[in-house]
Design an enzyme around this catalytic site. Sequence first.
Site, PDB file in Angstrom:
ATOM      1  CG  HIS A 121      -1.315  -5.310   2.071  1.00 30.50           C
ATOM      2  ND1 HIS A 121      -1.512  -6.746   1.802  1.00 30.50           N
ATOM      3  CD2 HIS A 121      -2.456  -4.874   1.280  1.00 30.50           C
ATOM      4  CE1 HIS A 121      -2.549  -6.835   0.919  1.00 30.50           C
ATOM      5  NE2 HIS A 121      -3.083  -5.531   0.816  1.00 30.50           N
TER       6      HIS A 121
ATOM      7  CD  GLU B 143      -6.541   2.192   4.005  1.00 25.39           C
ATOM      8  OE1 GLU B 143      -5.772   3.028   4.455  1.00 25.39           O
ATOM      9  OE2 GLU B 143      -7.777   2.870   3.117  1.00 25.39           O
ATOM     10  CG  ASP B 144      -9.044  -2.635   4.844  1.00 24.76           C
ATOM     11  OD1 ASP B 144      -9.052  -1.274   4.595  1.00 24.76           O
ATOM     12  OD2 ASP B 144      -8.885  -3.676   4.100  1.00 24.76           O
TER      13      ASP B 144
ATOM     14  CG  ASP C 242      -2.819  -4.594  -2.444  1.00 27.49           C
ATOM     15  OD1 ASP C 242      -3.568  -5.537  -2.539  1.00 27.49           O
ATOM     16  OD2 ASP C 242      -3.020  -3.398  -2.333  1.00 27.49           O
TER      17      ASP C 242
HETATM   18 MN    MN Z   1      -4.855  -5.136  -0.478  1.00 35.94          MN
END
Ligand code: MN
Length: 703
Positions: free
Chosen positions: A72, A76-77, A139
């Site tokens: 997940h 994004e990262d 999360d």
């Molecule tokens: Mn997360």
Amino acid sequence: MVSIENVIEKIKAYNPKADIELIKKAFAFSGEAHCSQRREEGSPYIYHPLSVADILADMKLDVPTIIAGLLHDTVEDTGTSTVDIREIFGVEVAFLVDALTKLSKVEFQTKEDAQAENFRKMLLAMSKDVRVILIKFADRLHNMRTIEHLSEEKRRRIARETIDIYAPLANRLGIGWLRTEFEDLSFKTLMPALFSELERKVAKRREEQERYISEVKGIVNEKLEAAGIPARIKGRIKHYYGIYQKMVKQKIPFEQVQDVIGLRIITDTVGHCYDILGILHSVWPLVPGRFKDFISLPKSNMYQSLHTTVVGPGGDHVEFQIRSDDMNELAEEGIAAHWRYKEKDSIDKKNTRFISWLRELVKDISDAKEFLEAVKGEVVPETVYVFTPKGDIKELSVGSTAVDFAYAIHTQVGHKCVGAKANGRIVPLRHKLNSGDVVEIITSPSHGPSKDWLKFVVTPRAKARIKQWLKTEERKKSIELGIKLLEDEIKRHGLPLSVLKSEKMEEIIKSFSLMSIEDLYVSVGYGKVSAHQVVNKFMPEKEEGEAAPKVVKPHKEGRSIITIRGIDNIMYHIGRCCFPVPGDSITGFITKGKGVTIHRRDCPNLERLALDNARLIEVEWSQDSDITSTVKLYVEGMDKPGILASVTALISGANVNISHLQAASTHDKRALLEFTLEVKNRNQIVSLVNKISQMDGVLAVRR
Ligand code: MN
């Protein structure tokens, strides 16, 4: 700490056919992507996605959900792209990860509107595929469980958001355990002292109750065994935040919170549920009005159970919930239960009434803020079942009126309704409907909703539709008014009406940061922009200059000796409790309608005010202040002749004006003097305090 092997064991237990290799691959992929990252507490980042996957496995979710949980944060990262994910893990996983990435970009703001809008986005994503929100929940749950590693400020922000948005949403979706954990973790973060006190008291009370509960359990077990009904009896999890809410709402201390003993009986079949109910009612008398049959009439989120309260041994009330295993799964896991891995379950079957209910909700309410209200509001509203004259059944919240019913049929029926008949009799529009009523709505084509309806309608749909209609109507009226005001002003200046359509007009619209001429009419109609301001723009430059209004400075108490982050001209008051003077270290407190009150940082009142953190504001003294401030000085001395005169002389000698003086003596021969002085700054008062305290016969000096 959780390991990938643990997670895989968990998955195998409920889903023996799971593609374990793919899960391992996802774990390795995620580990590599996050390899250079660490969590706040210093552990490798991969523990976070792994823990998320672990929570999803606890919820017994399917393989794509677990994999998306592992991945997940990768897009994004890290440098990973959704395309890579699609190639390796397939379209379904790629879709979930993409949706989660988009969601994580919308950071919740403290501003309510933005929060509501983001929340709506979450729901839209969810209505496409509920698994998105389930991963988001997992999360957040892991982040909340490890929140102590974050800074105070971050902790508070995340906890607030969790209790404001995530908990009600989990509740709405019927995932009871998650709501409880979200609320209690947030509660613990936001009010740690109160939480631990409550924890201690609950544990103590629990001890006292244990014997009673086991007595009741024993009686029930014996009876069920005799009747040959398989069942297990469970106590309920403590919900600290729920207790806290009761204390606040009813303004009572913990000791007075009625702790009803609640037990849950889970059996195999529906028939046995009713058998158990019969047995309970034959052992103990039931408390009237508390019996509810949600098996034959499920709640709108499909919750099913029998609820009853009986007068147990010794006269204490005992609450029972009776349900089958299937019903229990749904009640505990809510929407997640539909996404459980089940052997022959097809996606179609999973798209149940639950999802369509959710879609309806998203569709119904266009205004995000209202949406948030609807979700936060009455959780799973209890329902009444009302019939149309043709025999169609409509499900409405308890308390729904004829108008709610009209809107449930069709928006236009709602807008045009003028009257209603319930069971053949004319009833007022505000008439509350009961289950079984046959309701007929009378409409008139020329009719529209009234603002008053908002006072009695209860369904979000009716509320939203009425507000929307009123808003449109209001806009229409403002446009008419705006046109009229502008035309009058144009005529007054002897200009042709055609200027409204000229090119210059486009420019003028932009200069007010508006999008269209219609917006301009609305602004004029509302009085946000005056017709004069608009028409002035058609006039030659210099005339505009002459007519330009003077800026009037707002009134404030006295002089500008306070600035807030470099802005002066603020409205402020000096705190009457601590009388700060220039040079003192100070803090501002925003007082409703009165501007900012300035306190000394060591003011005892400030400690209390600081509880309302959001209203504190940093302020400083401006440089150029040769103005005097009021300050109080308390001097305690021996009650001997001349002490008052000599202190007064010293103060006057320092060129400080005494505006008020009060003197008293105590029976033990001490003199108490209270001076009200006009000083220029902190240095002046400090040196004064020094000099006075060195005087003969003076015992103490303080501000
Ligand atoms: Mn997360």
